[in-house]
Motif scaffolding. Structure first.
Motif, PDB file in Angstrom:
ATOM      1  N   GLU A  92       0.949  -1.143  -0.078  1.00 44.23           N
ATOM      2  CA  GLU A  92       0.009  -0.097  -0.099  1.00 44.23           C
ATOM      3  C   GLU A  92       1.022   1.225  -0.025  1.00 44.23           C
ATOM      4  O   GLU A  92       0.564   2.120   0.741  1.00 44.23           O
ATOM      5  CB  GLU A  92      -0.883   0.023   1.081  1.00 44.23           C
ATOM      6  N   SER A  93       1.834   1.192  -0.868  1.00 45.50           N
ATOM      7  CA  SER A  93       2.606   2.276  -1.085  1.00 45.50           C
ATOM      8  C   SER A  93       2.869   2.982  -2.416  1.00 45.50           C
ATOM      9  O   SER A  93       2.984   2.332  -3.276  1.00 45.50           O
ATOM     10  CB  SER A  93       4.195   1.795  -0.632  1.00 45.50           C
ATOM     11  N   GLU A  94       2.358   4.394  -2.279  1.00 43.94           N
ATOM     12  CA  GLU A  94       2.110   5.173  -3.415  1.00 43.94           C
ATOM     13  C   GLU A  94       3.641   5.281  -4.129  1.00 43.94           C
ATOM     14  O   GLU A  94       3.831   5.058  -5.255  1.00 43.94           O
ATOM     15  CB  GLU A  94       1.601   6.464  -3.224  1.00 43.94           C
ATOM     16  N   SER A  95       4.503   5.567  -3.427  1.00 43.91           N
ATOM     17  CA  SER A  95       5.927   5.685  -4.067  1.00 43.91           C
ATOM     18  C   SER A  95       6.322   4.238  -4.618  1.00 43.91           C
ATOM     19  O   SER A  95       6.879   4.222  -5.804  1.00 43.91           O
ATOM     20  CB  SER A  95       6.892   6.014  -2.995  1.00 43.91           C
ATOM     21  N   GLN A  96       6.154   3.235  -4.197  1.00 47.63           N
ATOM     22  CA  GLN A  96       6.626   1.784  -4.722  1.00 47.63           C
ATOM     23  C   GLN A  96       5.815   1.609  -5.796  1.00 47.63           C
ATOM     24  O   GLN A  96       6.117   0.956  -6.798  1.00 47.63           O
ATOM     25  CB  GLN A  96       6.520   0.740  -3.681  1.00 47.63           C
ATOM     26  N   SER A  97       4.490   1.779  -5.790  1.00 50.07           N
ATOM     27  CA  SER A  97       3.539   1.647  -6.948  1.00 50.07           C
ATOM     28  C   SER A  97       4.110   2.494  -8.217  1.00 50.07           C
ATOM     29  O   SER A  97       4.108   2.206  -9.223  1.00 50.07           O
ATOM     30  CB  SER A  97       2.209   2.277  -6.776  1.00 50.07           C
ATOM     31  N   ARG A  98       4.551   3.827  -7.848  1.00 51.97           N
ATOM     32  CA  ARG A  98       5.229   4.735  -8.893  1.00 51.97           C
ATOM     33  C   ARG A  98       6.343   4.062  -9.440  1.00 51.97           C
ATOM     34  O   ARG A  98       6.706   4.006 -10.711  1.00 51.97           O
ATOM     35  CB  ARG A  98       5.405   6.125  -8.421  1.00 51.97           C
TER      36      ARG A  98
END
Length: 168
Positions: free
Chosen positions: A125-131
């Protein structure tokens, strides 16, 4: 903090400069390095360096030969940057994303497991890892259909013709 748009713009700029055989200026990096010893912290330019590391990692994983993959991997780290029993990477992200980046980008063949990377980012649930996962997919899509010979030419161009300036 880069989105798909910035990553795609960098890919397009690099491919355009490559096609026209020109030098590409990646920009200025601002670094803080106490007494010019040890590691440096990037004050300005982290997204560009992270994106360049992703590009090198994807090119490494798509490389047609082991020699080409080894050369590209040495630019990412781990290979020729061992210090004692510890391995080093040229780029380390913040403590929240560093392990994800090592496992899913910097480790050999990691960028070939796109679905696993996306699932890991979603589970965290990490926005930076999704990016990061989205950037890897964009880079992979940009270079996957390129012939091995063209990727090799691009890799050589990238190593020789992409420059940055550093401000400490």
């Amino acid at each position: 903090a880069w989105t798909d748009r910035e990553t795609q713009a960098l890919i397009d700029d690099l491919l355009e400069a490559f096609a026209s055989s020109t030098i590409y200026f990646l920009g200025t990096l601002v670094l803080v390095q106490p007494r010019l010893k040890g590691h440096a912290d990037i004050v300005d330019g982290q997204q560009r360096i992270t994106s360049l590391t992703i590009i090198l990692s994807v090119l490494r994983d798509l490389a047609a030969t082991g020699d080409e993959a080894s050369l590209l991997h040495s630019l990412i780290g781990q290979g020729g940057l061992a210090f004692g029993d510890r391995s080093r990477w040229r780029v380390t992200l913040n403590h929240l994303d560093a392990d994800f980046f090592r496992q899913h980008v910097q480790t050999r063949r990691a960028t070939l497991a796109l679905d696993d990377m996306a699932a890991a980012a979603e589970a965290a649930e990490s926005e930076s890892q999704s990016r990061i996962a989205a950037s890897v997919r964009l880079v992979h899509d940009a270079f996957h259909d390129m012939s091995p010979e063209e990727r090799l030419k691009f890799s050589k161009w990238l190593l020789e013709e992409v420059t940055v300036s550093k401000v400490r």
